[in-house]
Design an enzyme around this catalytic site. Structure first.
Site, PDB file in Angstrom:
ATOM      1  N   ALA A 154       0.828  -1.209   0.000  1.00 37.30           N
ATOM      2  CA  ALA A 154       0.000   0.000   0.000  1.00 37.30           C
ATOM      3  C   ALA A 154       0.863   1.260   0.000  1.00 37.30           C
ATOM      4  O   ALA A 154       0.600   2.209  -0.748  1.00 37.30           O
ATOM      5  CB  ALA A 154      -0.933  -0.013   1.207  1.00 37.30           C
ATOM      6  N   TYR A 155       1.881   1.257   0.840  1.00 35.68           N
ATOM      7  CA  TYR A 155       2.774   2.420   0.920  1.00 35.68           C
ATOM      8  C   TYR A 155       3.530   2.623  -0.386  1.00 35.68           C
ATOM      9  O   TYR A 155       3.587   3.733  -0.923  1.00 35.68           O
ATOM     10  CB  TYR A 155       3.748   2.235   2.084  1.00 35.68           C
ATOM     11  CG  TYR A 155       4.796   3.316   2.190  1.00 35.68           C
ATOM     12  CD1 TYR A 155       4.452   4.608   2.564  1.00 35.68           C
ATOM     13  CD2 TYR A 155       6.138   3.040   1.930  1.00 35.68           C
ATOM     14  CE1 TYR A 155       5.405   5.605   2.669  1.00 35.68           C
ATOM     15  CE2 TYR A 155       7.103   4.028   2.035  1.00 35.68           C
ATOM     16  CZ  TYR A 155       6.739   5.308   2.401  1.00 35.68           C
ATOM     17  OH  TYR A 155       7.697   6.289   2.497  1.00 35.68           O
ATOM     18  N   ALA A 156       4.121   1.540  -0.909  1.00 36.89           N
ATOM     19  CA  ALA A 156       4.890   1.642  -2.148  1.00 36.89           C
ATOM     20  C   ALA A 156       4.012   2.101  -3.309  1.00 36.89           C
ATOM     21  O   ALA A 156       4.465   2.831  -4.191  1.00 36.89           O
ATOM     22  CB  ALA A 156       5.559   0.308  -2.467  1.00 36.89           C
TER      23      ALA A 156
END
Length: 246
Positions: A154-156
């Protein structure tokens, strides 16, 4: 140095702590007036301003939600009123929430999207309209987009969006003499990064790169300083500041 003699003016979002604070202090040391945008950490933002002004620099702190277009427009208004214009914009504001795709909280996904993607877009939108010729826009990405570590999807994904925004904006600003780049740090020894990690994990992450150490906020600030000043021939790039991790 008086405000009338300052050559360049920088806005640094997320400038009250961690890498953002180091960037703000470095740009001030380079001779730029710095406007520090913070979300909640007023005392830390004020402390950063005090640190900069105590060494002869010019700085001020402004509270702003980077995802709120009215807040961001007011942030740029304040910078222009105080220092005469804006030359450099550094998007260091961001949040990192981890979890597997199967189990990730979708409300957390929306929160991260709002700050990391919408926030970058809103700040870049104002920057595209208002940064002066010869200026620089510097967004923050991450080396995790290459490492593809579990729990970082999700962050990437939000930072992959930042890479794309940066490249396309650089091309949209053709003829304006404004560079747009993204800086992608690797594991960096900030309070946020170190929190909750045992020494074994820290040591393992430190040895992922050939230099066998964690990055420091100063390492990242040095890259930003280059892009914000003399690095005029680097444009539309994502620079991986990670000691050779990937």
């Amino acid at each position: 140095m008086s405000d009338t003699t300052i050559r360049r003016v920088a806005i640094v979002t997320g400038g009250s702590r961690g890498i953002g604070r180091e960037v703000a202090e470095r740009l001030a040391a380079d001779g730029q007036a710095v406007v520090i945008a913070y979300a909640h950490n007023k005392s830390e933002a004020d402390d950063t301003v005090a640190q900069i002004t105590s060494t002869g620099g010019s700085a001020m702190a402004v509270q702003a939600d980077v995802a709120d277009e009215e807040n961001v427009a007011a942030l740029f208004d304040t910078a222009e009123q105080a220092f005469g214009g804006v030359d450099v914009v550094v998007n260091a504001a961001g949040i990192m929430l981890l979890g597997t795709v199967a189990d990730f909280d979708l409300d957390a996904l929306d929160l991260m999207h709002r700050t990391n993607i919408r926030g970058t877009f809103v700040v870049d939108q104002q920057a595209a309209r208002r940064v002066r010729s010869g200026g620089a826009i510097i967004n923050f990405s991450t080396t995790v987009t290459k490492l593809a570590l579990p729990t970082y999807a999700a962050y990437a994904a939000t930072k992959g969006a930042v890479d794309t925004i940066s490249l396309i904006l650089a091309r949209e600003l053709r003829g304006r003499d404004i560079t747009v780049n993204a800086v992608a740090p690797g594991p960096t020894a900030t309070e946020l990064f170190l929190d909750g990690k045992d020494q074994e994990t820290i040591d393992r992450l430190a040895k992922m790169n050939p230099l066998e150490r964690l990055g420091t906020p100063g390492d990242i600030a040095e890259v930003v300083s280059f892009l914000a000043g003399p690095g005029r021939w680097i444009n539309g790039q994502t620079l991986y500041a990670n000691g050779g991790t990937a």
